[in-house]
Every structure is written in C-alpha cells, then in structure tokens.
Design a protein around this motif. Structure first.
Motif, PDB file in Angstrom:
ATOM      1  N   LEU A 165       0.723  -1.484  -0.012  1.00  0.00           N
ATOM      2  CA  LEU A 165       0.137  -0.160   0.025  1.00  0.00           C
ATOM      3  C   LEU A 165       0.994   1.152   0.149  1.00  0.00           C
ATOM      4  O   LEU A 165       0.671   2.167  -0.768  1.00  0.00           O
ATOM      5  CB  LEU A 165      -1.014   0.021   1.238  1.00  0.00           C
ATOM      6  CG  LEU A 165      -1.999  -1.102   1.209  1.00  0.00           C
ATOM      7  CD1 LEU A 165      -2.725  -1.137   2.491  1.00  0.00           C
ATOM      8  CD2 LEU A 165      -2.980  -0.894   0.086  1.00  0.00           C
ATOM      9  N   LYS A 166       1.965   1.249   0.848  1.00  0.00           N
ATOM     10  CA  LYS A 166       2.884   2.335   0.778  1.00  0.00           C
ATOM     11  C   LYS A 166       3.504   2.568  -0.545  1.00  0.00           C
ATOM     12  O   LYS A 166       3.698   3.770  -0.964  1.00  0.00           O
ATOM     13  CB  LYS A 166       3.961   2.070   1.769  1.00  0.00           C
ATOM     14  CG  LYS A 166       3.381   2.330   3.190  1.00  0.00           C
ATOM     15  CD  LYS A 166       4.546   2.030   4.309  1.00  0.00           C
ATOM     16  CE  LYS A 166       4.252   2.470   5.844  1.00  0.00           C
ATOM     17  NZ  LYS A 166       4.075   3.586   6.123  1.00  0.00           N
ATOM     18  N   ALA A 167       3.967   1.489  -1.343  1.00  0.00           N
ATOM     19  CA  ALA A 167       4.615   1.394  -2.426  1.00  0.00           C
ATOM     20  C   ALA A 167       3.551   2.185  -3.400  1.00  0.00           C
ATOM     21  O   ALA A 167       4.283   2.732  -4.338  1.00  0.00           O
ATOM     22  CB  ALA A 167       5.219   0.285  -2.807  1.00  0.00           C
ATOM     23  N   ILE A 199      -4.563  -5.845   1.023  1.00  0.00           N
ATOM     24  CA  ILE A 199      -4.911  -4.957  -0.121  1.00  0.00           C
ATOM     25  C   ILE A 199      -6.426  -4.816  -0.685  1.00  0.00           C
ATOM     26  O   ILE A 199      -6.561  -3.930  -1.385  1.00  0.00           O
ATOM     27  CB  ILE A 199      -3.901  -5.465  -1.307  1.00  0.00           C
ATOM     28  CG1 ILE A 199      -4.189  -6.769  -1.663  1.00  0.00           C
ATOM     29  CG2 ILE A 199      -2.462  -5.336  -0.661  1.00  0.00           C
ATOM     30  CD1 ILE A 199      -3.498  -7.027  -3.164  1.00  0.00           C
ATOM     31  N   THR A 200      -7.129  -6.054  -0.131  1.00  0.00           N
ATOM     32  CA  THR A 200      -8.517  -5.757  -0.706  1.00  0.00           C
ATOM     33  C   THR A 200      -9.111  -4.568  -0.613  1.00  0.00           C
ATOM     34  O   THR A 200      -9.055  -3.958   1.000  1.00  0.00           O
ATOM     35  CB  THR A 200      -9.230  -7.054  -0.184  1.00  0.00           C
ATOM     36  OG1 THR A 200      -8.628  -8.333  -0.640  1.00  0.00           O
ATOM     37  CG2 THR A 200     -10.697  -7.142  -0.430  1.00  0.00           C
ATOM     38  N   GLY A 201      -9.812  -3.827  -1.252  1.00  0.00           N
ATOM     39  CA  GLY A 201     -10.429  -2.663  -0.990  1.00  0.00           C
ATOM     40  C   GLY A 201     -10.072  -1.593  -1.368  1.00  0.00           C
ATOM     41  O   GLY A 201     -10.482  -0.395  -1.763  1.00  0.00           O
ATOM     42  N   ASN A 202      -8.515  -1.631  -1.988  1.00  0.00           N
ATOM     43  CA  ASN A 202      -7.978  -0.655  -2.518  1.00  0.00           C
ATOM     44  C   ASN A 202      -8.049  -1.005  -4.156  1.00  0.00           C
ATOM     45  O   ASN A 202      -7.430  -1.792  -4.620  1.00  0.00           O
ATOM     46  CB  ASN A 202      -6.550  -0.705  -2.241  1.00  0.00           C
ATOM     47  CG  ASN A 202      -5.825   0.557  -2.730  1.00  0.00           C
ATOM     48  OD1 ASN A 202      -5.879   0.932  -3.929  1.00  0.00           O
ATOM     49  ND2 ASN A 202      -4.862   1.224  -1.832  1.00  0.00           N
ATOM     50  N   SER A 203      -8.969  -0.237  -4.634  1.00  0.00           N
ATOM     51  CA  SER A 203      -9.319  -0.485  -6.321  1.00  0.00           C
ATOM     52  C   SER A 203      -8.234  -0.008  -7.117  1.00  0.00           C
ATOM     53  O   SER A 203      -8.067  -0.699  -8.452  1.00  0.00           O
ATOM     54  CB  SER A 203     -10.571   0.306  -6.676  1.00  0.00           C
ATOM     55  OG  SER A 203     -10.179   1.659  -6.309  1.00  0.00           O
ATOM     56  N   LYS A 204      -7.277   0.758  -6.619  1.00  0.00           N
ATOM     57  CA  LYS A 204      -6.080   0.972  -7.576  1.00  0.00           C
ATOM     58  C   LYS A 204      -5.053  -0.211  -7.671  1.00  0.00           C
ATOM     59  O   LYS A 204      -4.327  -0.223  -8.639  1.00  0.00           O
ATOM     60  CB  LYS A 204      -5.149   2.081  -6.876  1.00  0.00           C
ATOM     61  CG  LYS A 204      -6.183   3.583  -6.781  1.00  0.00           C
ATOM     62  CD  LYS A 204      -5.383   4.738  -6.284  1.00  0.00           C
ATOM     63  CE  LYS A 204      -6.011   5.836  -6.244  1.00  0.00           C
ATOM     64  NZ  LYS A 204      -5.245   7.106  -5.556  1.00  0.00           N
ATOM     65  N   ILE A 205      -4.994  -1.087  -6.975  1.00  0.00           N
ATOM     66  CA  ILE A 205      -3.907  -2.156  -6.890  1.00  0.00           C
ATOM     67  C   ILE A 205      -4.573  -3.439  -7.535  1.00  0.00           C
ATOM     68  O   ILE A 205      -5.628  -3.696  -7.091  1.00  0.00           O
ATOM     69  CB  ILE A 205      -3.521  -2.567  -5.202  1.00  0.00           C
ATOM     70  CG1 ILE A 205      -2.806  -1.439  -4.654  1.00  0.00           C
ATOM     71  CG2 ILE A 205      -2.629  -3.769  -5.509  1.00  0.00           C
ATOM     72  CD1 ILE A 205      -2.555  -1.872  -3.236  1.00  0.00           C
ATOM     73  N   LYS A 206      -3.816  -3.841  -8.481  1.00  0.00           N
ATOM     74  CA  LYS A 206      -4.016  -4.954  -9.156  1.00  0.00           C
ATOM     75  C   LYS A 206      -2.923  -6.115  -9.164  1.00  0.00           C
ATOM     76  O   LYS A 206      -1.820  -5.598  -9.826  1.00  0.00           O
ATOM     77  CB  LYS A 206      -4.656  -4.656 -10.723  1.00  0.00           C
ATOM     78  CG  LYS A 206      -4.917  -6.060 -11.581  1.00  0.00           C
ATOM     79  CD  LYS A 206      -5.406  -5.689 -12.786  1.00  0.00           C
ATOM     80  CE  LYS A 206      -5.954  -6.697 -13.823  1.00  0.00           C
ATOM     81  NZ  LYS A 206      -6.267  -6.183 -15.019  1.00  0.00           N
TER      82      LYS A 206
END
Length: 339
Positions: A165-167, A199-206
C-alpha cells in the motif's frame, strides 16, 4: 490453552559457527555416531540446510547449546514433502535424543509422527513453520509441544500488504507481481492470504501475475521474473515471500532495464537493508532468524532440564514500527542473515 509468551527480539548480527559445538549434517537422513556418555542430544530437523535463513537459526542454536552442554545433530529435509516425517521416525527409533527442534514445511502432516515422538518421551519445539491448522498465531497447536517459535505467517502477509500500500501510494493504477516461495505450502498460503486481505478494498492495486521462486538462491526467482516479463512487461511493484526472491527478481529487472520497479521482501537480510538504505529496494518485513534459533534452543533446555513449557514465542512481535522496514526507519534494524 497456553498463553503466548512475548519475547522482545533484539536485532543482533547473526552469529558465526563456534568451535566445539557439534551441529552435524544429516543430509543422508541418518544420525551421527553415539555421543559421549551423559551428553544430552537434540535433533534439529531443518526444512533445508541450504536455506540461509534456517542456517542462521542453526548457527545461533550452537551458541546456546554450548552454554547448556547440549549436542545438536541436524537433519536436512531438502524441502522434500514428507521427508521430515521419516526423519522424526528415525529420531524416535534411535532412542538417543532428548528433544526435537523442527522447522518443517509439512505442516499438519508432521503431527502424527511428532505425537509418537512425544509419547516416547522426546520434547518437541516448533521453529519458524506452523505445525497445525491456525496460521495466525505463534501458540503451540498440539498438546505436549514444549514451545512454538515463529512469526505467524498470516501476519507476515499482512505486513507485506501494508508495505505494498505504501509503495502504491500516489499511483492512479498500481500493477503488482507477487512471488511465492513454495506455492501450496501452509506458510506460503497463509502469507498470501494475509497479503490479499490487506490490499483488498484498494481499487488501484491489481495483482497482474503471481509466480514461484523457491527459497534457495537467486537463479530460480530470476528465471521466474524473466518469464513474467514476457507477458507482463510493465508493472510497478514486486512483492515476494522472502528476500531471496527479491534478489533474483532484481537481477531480472536489471537485465530488462526496469530498475524503477519497487521491490518488497521478507527477512531483513543484509542485501535488503543495504538496498533499502541506498534506495534500490523499497521495503521489507523484518525477520530475526538468529533470535528464533536462540529462543528455540532455550525453550528446549527449559523443557528438558525443568520439564516446563514456554508456549508461543513470536520474536517479531515487538520489533520497531511493527516490523515494517522502509528507508525512513532502516537504521533501526540490523541484519541477522545473508539473504
């Protein structure tokens, strides 16, 4: 239910092998010759003697064994499924060992053999790898285990997720490649579960790809990342279950002219801390293999000499900043293994 014992893990440089301590190779699966009369013998069953993390734990055990007058014989499972079970059986059949310290990737599959060992009067201490169904606790999961010394793997995955998340912070879209060590093992399954839940819930991360890199050197992870780059040439963050995989990945990324990919590993190894300090490695989940080894041996001594259990020992629990290492706080950590 046993109460989990919290031990503050002091970051101390991994110890070197000390003369006078017998940490003997069991690569062939058979124990060494009989010890001198009256000497207490303990079997150390390692998932892999070639694994640099477990080697650091083994070296630290030597220091404690010297103080306690204990002889350690090492058995090498070479990451082969089921091999540690056969080694447990060999230890029991030999009738020469007072204790077993075991780091096994067989998980619950090792429980029946360990139960027979305990029935034979052998003390059992779990090291580094969970032996049981619960992957979010350091507590012993089988009645009779003298201690369980490990960082719960689900928590390790959660820490990886926090670093990811930080990265990814500030990116409109963040493409991540995830590398298992040994996919399908209880450890790697739990680490991935912890990572995904964070990371679930952060739509920017795939997560655009996952792969496997082993825990032995850089060749396997380097080849795995080279293969990933064929189908996913552009990604932002590389996350791995161990520092060995990051080292291999960085070689592949360098070959491909992609040094800007942010890399995150597990272990706080020498290359990791150096890379974080220099800005070539984004972050790492702290690990203290030497402290694990010392805690395991001390718990075994307590079990053998005092007939007392030590419960669950999470050596990462009280590390600075929750064990999350970045460039801002890397000076707080000292490596305990070579990576």
């Amino acid at each position: 239910m046993k109460t989990s014992t919290r031990r503050r893990a002091l970051a101390i440089t991994a110890v070197t092998a000390l003369s006078g301590i017998a940490l003997l190779s069991g690569c062939a699966g058979s124990p060494s010759a009989s010890s001198s009369e009256g000497e207490t013998e303990v079997a150390y069953l390692s998932s892999s003697s070639a694994n640099t993390w477990l080697s650091a734990s083994g070296k630290a055990m030597q220091e404690e064994a010297k103080k306690a007058g204990i002889k350690i014989t090492e058995f090498d499972a070479k990451f082969e499924p089921g091999k540690s079970v056969k080694q447990i059986q060999d230890v029991v059949a030999s009738k020469k060992y007072k204790g077993i310290i075991i780091a096994t990737s067989d998980g619950p599959g090792a429980i029946p053999a360990l139960q027979k060992a305990m029935d034979a009067g052998i003390k059992v201490v779990i090291l580094n790898q969970v032996v049981g169904e619960k992957l979010d606790t350091a507590d012993p999961q089988v009645p009779g285990f003298s201690a369980s010394v490990l960082a719960p793997p689900k928590g390790t995955g959660e820490r990886l997720g926090k670093l990811a998340l930080k990265a990814c912070d500030g990116l409109e879209e963040c493409k991540v490649v995830y590398m298992y060590g040994l996919k399908g093992t209880p450890f790697d399954t739990a680490v991935r579960d912890g990572f995904d839940s964070t990371i679930t819930g952060n739509s920017k991360i795939k997560v655009v790809a996952d792969t496997e890199g082993g825990f032995l050197g850089t060749a396997e992870p380097r080849k795995a990342v080279q293969d990933v780059l064929q189908s996913n040439p552009n990604f932002d963050v590389f996350v791995a279950a161990g520092d060995q995989q990051v080292r291999g990945a960085q070689l592949a990324l360098g070959d491909a002219g992609k040094p800007a990919v942010k890399t995150i590993g597990v272990g706080a190894s020498e290359p990791a801390l150096k890379g974080i300090s220099e800005g070539t490695w984004f972050g790492d989940v702290a690990g203290v293999p030497a402290d694990e080894g010392r805690a395991a041996l001390n718990a075994m001594v307590k079990a053998i000499k005092e007939n007392k259990d030590s419960g669950g020992i999470d050596v990462v629990d009280d590390l600075p900043d929750g064990g999350l290492i970045t460039k801002e706080n890397v000076a707080k950590f000292t490596a305990q293994w070579a990576g």
